[in-house]
Design an enzyme around this catalytic site. Structure first.
Site, PDB file in Angstrom:
ATOM      1  N   ASP A   1      80.931 -65.727 -42.619  1.00 46.70           N
ATOM      2  CA  ASP A   1      79.617 -65.582 -43.225  1.00 46.70           C
ATOM      3  C   ASP A   1      79.485 -64.288 -44.019  1.00 46.70           C
ATOM      4  O   ASP A   1      78.417 -64.021 -44.591  1.00 46.70           O
ATOM      5  CB  ASP A   1      78.513 -65.678 -42.172  1.00 46.70           C
ATOM      6  CG  ASP A   1      78.724 -64.743 -40.997  1.00 46.70           C
ATOM      7  OD1 ASP A   1      79.835 -64.202 -40.853  1.00 46.70           O
ATOM      8  OD2 ASP A   1      77.780 -64.547 -40.210  1.00 46.70           O
TER       9      ASP A   1
ATOM     10  N   HIS B   1      85.063 -61.973 -41.663  1.00 45.59           N
ATOM     11  CA  HIS B   1      83.975 -62.842 -41.223  1.00 45.59           C
ATOM     12  C   HIS B   1      83.682 -63.939 -42.246  1.00 45.59           C
ATOM     13  O   HIS B   1      83.516 -63.657 -43.434  1.00 45.59           O
ATOM     14  CB  HIS B   1      82.704 -62.015 -41.007  1.00 45.59           C
ATOM     15  CG  HIS B   1      82.767 -61.115 -39.808  1.00 45.59           C
ATOM     16  ND1 HIS B   1      82.274 -61.488 -38.573  1.00 45.59           N
ATOM     17  CD2 HIS B   1      83.268 -59.864 -39.648  1.00 45.59           C
ATOM     18  CE1 HIS B   1      82.456 -60.500 -37.707  1.00 45.59           C
ATOM     19  NE2 HIS B   1      83.061 -59.497 -38.337  1.00 45.59           N
TER      20      HIS B   1
ATOM     21  N   HIS C   1      90.563 -59.329 -39.456  1.00 41.37           N
ATOM     22  CA  HIS C   1      89.130 -59.099 -39.223  1.00 41.37           C
ATOM     23  C   HIS C   1      88.365 -59.448 -40.492  1.00 41.37           C
ATOM     24  O   HIS C   1      88.122 -58.607 -41.345  1.00 41.37           O
ATOM     25  CB  HIS C   1      88.883 -57.643 -38.819  1.00 41.37           C
ATOM     26  CG  HIS C   1      87.542 -57.408 -38.207  1.00 41.37           C
ATOM     27  ND1 HIS C   1      87.372 -56.976 -36.909  1.00 41.37           N
ATOM     28  CD2 HIS C   1      86.292 -57.559 -38.695  1.00 41.37           C
ATOM     29  CE1 HIS C   1      86.078 -56.853 -36.642  1.00 41.37           C
ATOM     30  NE2 HIS C   1      85.403 -57.201 -37.732  1.00 41.37           N
TER      31      HIS C   1
ATOM     32  N   GLU D   1      82.659 -49.204 -32.927  1.00 42.42           N
ATOM     33  CA  GLU D   1      82.101 -49.178 -34.283  1.00 42.42           C
ATOM     34  C   GLU D   1      80.724 -48.527 -34.233  1.00 42.42           C
ATOM     35  O   GLU D   1      80.554 -47.384 -34.644  1.00 42.42           O
ATOM     36  CB  GLU D   1      82.015 -50.595 -34.854  1.00 42.42           C
ATOM     37  CG  GLU D   1      81.463 -50.640 -36.279  1.00 42.42           C
ATOM     38  CD  GLU D   1      81.180 -52.051 -36.770  1.00 42.42           C
ATOM     39  OE1 GLU D   1      81.002 -52.220 -37.983  1.00 42.42           O
ATOM     40  OE2 GLU D   1      81.106 -52.982 -35.938  1.00 42.42           O
TER      41      GLU D   1
ATOM     42  N   ASP E   1      86.713 -56.978 -43.316  1.00 44.97           N
ATOM     43  CA  ASP E   1      85.482 -57.193 -42.564  1.00 44.97           C
ATOM     44  C   ASP E   1      84.601 -58.230 -43.245  1.00 44.97           C
ATOM     45  O   ASP E   1      84.660 -59.407 -42.913  1.00 44.97           O
ATOM     46  CB  ASP E   1      84.728 -55.885 -42.346  1.00 44.97           C
ATOM     47  CG  ASP E   1      83.709 -55.980 -41.216  1.00 44.97           C
ATOM     48  OD1 ASP E   1      83.745 -56.969 -40.467  1.00 44.97           O
ATOM     49  OD2 ASP E   1      82.887 -55.061 -41.063  1.00 44.97           O
TER      50      ASP E   1
ATOM     51  N   GLY F   1      77.919 -58.712 -33.285  1.00 44.82           N
ATOM     52  CA  GLY F   1      76.494 -58.436 -33.308  1.00 44.82           C
ATOM     53  C   GLY F   1      76.231 -56.983 -32.956  1.00 44.82           C
ATOM     54  O   GLY F   1      77.144 -56.158 -32.920  1.00 44.82           O
TER      55      GLY F   1
END
Length: 396
Positions: free
Chosen positions: A29, A27, A25, A216, A322, A186
């Site tokens: 960006d 990201h 997990h 979450e 994350d 999102g």
């Protein structure tokens, strides 16, 4: 001779980067280097809060540390702004892999949303191909240094948008060219997986694996929808599954025996039972969970994070960073945080890592090789510990 691996207690001198890791997990960006953001922003004329890389990194961490997922997500405005050209995407992806390798990651899945990178004229296929080129270049650069690494793309659809089928089709087009799975991300609350049901149906029909952000910013209903509609094989975060676990101190056990008041009897609800018993992996990101308030109802600070409850009750717990930029963390840092908070040793970190390897979106044979590599690496650490122990005895 000790049979336990080293690090049986928190050791601030231990280099956690030496451990082989699996990051599920992470990201794209959310993992840029601050210096890279500064350079790319200058090229496209994007205004940043500061052009000093050190200060910019601090700004991201402070802005993300709000206790709100919505506020946390606002920080991505700046990273996305500099990831709109082919050259930028290639560079960011290449550096992403190199940073993973420097942290000891041997297998990583990088998730990102192609639909957020189209403002300068690139197509969905263009951006996926650019990222894949960067990942390939990064892997090659790492391997030239004698270190192993493998990276796959998780194509993400934004849950508040209406492009689910289009993004699912994109993932399927690239499934044999670096894309290993599908995700939705999102704002979670108010945007359930059911909004993208047609996309998930398409993926299921094509036997394509999914992981879904759930549990979450929203609770059990989100997790249920991720499993039922999304056919999720893993849960992104998933920490709020702990809401379906009850702990009763004292009382009597199933045999009618009195239970010590300091001993808790754990009862799992139907959702928790389903997730645990079927080994649906939880992609837990401890530092991020604290920042976004995902675990606020369980208490403040890492010591109140339900990860230990989930681990001790048999859930398939995996650890990930994350967003390394926003949380100012790495997977090594997350390991160290947990060791310090819960007195985990290397046996525990090995279990987290093997859980992640076995949950990776890889063919069975590749997962078995990954597990074998990790076990061998940890065994070597145990052998080194034995040698140090014996040397110490000889000196005595």
């Amino acid at each position: 001779m000790t049979e336990e691996l080293i690090l049986t207690a928190y050791d601030p001198e231990f280099d956690f980067r030496s451990l082989p890791k699996v990051s599920l997990h992470d990201h794209l960006d959310g993992g840029l280097r601050p210096a890279t953001i500064v350079e790319l922003a200058a090229e496209v004329g994007h205004e940043l809060p500061t052009t000093d890389p050190v200060a910019l990194g601090e700004w991201f961490r402070a802005s993300a540390d709000s206790g709100s997922l919505e506020r946390y997500l606002e920080t991505f405005d700046h990273t996305l702004a500099v990831m709109q050209t082919r050259e930028a995407l290639i560079r960011v992806a290449r550096e992403f892999v190199q940073d993973l390798a420097d942290d000891g990651v041997i297998y990583g899945e990088v998730r990102w949303a192609p639909e957020q990178h189209l403002s300068r004229g690139l197509s969905l296929d263009d951006v996926v191909e650019a990222v894949q080129q960067g990942l390939t270049e990064g892997v090659e650069a790492v391997k030239e240094t004698g270190r192993p690494i493998q990276v796959g793309q998780l194509i993400t659809a934004m849950r508040h948008a209406d492009r689910g089928v289009e993004i699912a089709e994109l993932a399927l087009r690239h499934r044999s060219r670096g894309v290993v799975g599908f995700d939705i991300a999102g704002a979670e609350a108010g945007f359930p997986p059911a909004r993208l049901k047609e996309a998930f149906d398409l993926l299921a029909q094509n036997m394509f694996p999914t992981t879904v952000h759930a549990g979450e910013a929203a609770g059990l209903d989100s997790i249920v929808d991720a499993i039922v509609t999304g056919r999720a094989q893993r849960l992104g975060h998933g920490v709020r599954i702990a809401e379906d676990i009850e702990i009763e101190f004292g009382g009597t056990d199933d045999d009618g025996q009195d239970v010590d008041e300091d001993t808790g009897l754990v009862t799992l609800g139907p959702v928790a039972n389903w997730v645990r018993d079927r080994g649906i992996a939880l992609e837990i990101c401890p530092s991020s969970n604290l920042q976004t308030g995902a675990t606020a109802e369980f208490g403040e600070g890492i010591e109140s994070h339900p990860i230990d409850l989930l681990y001790q009750t048999g859930f398939t717990v995996t650890i990930s960073p994350d967003n390394r930029l926003m949380s100012g963390t790495t997977l090594s840092d997350e390991f160290e945080l947990l060791v310090e908070a819960f007195d985990y040793d290397l046996d525990d970190l090995l279990e987290f890592t093997l859980n992640a390897a076995e949950a990776a979106f890889l063919p069975l044979e590749e997962r078995e090789l990954l597990v074998e590599y990790i076990n061998d690496a940890y065994a070597e650490l145990g052998d080194e510990d034995d040698e140090e122990y014996e040397d110490g005895e000889d000196q005595d």
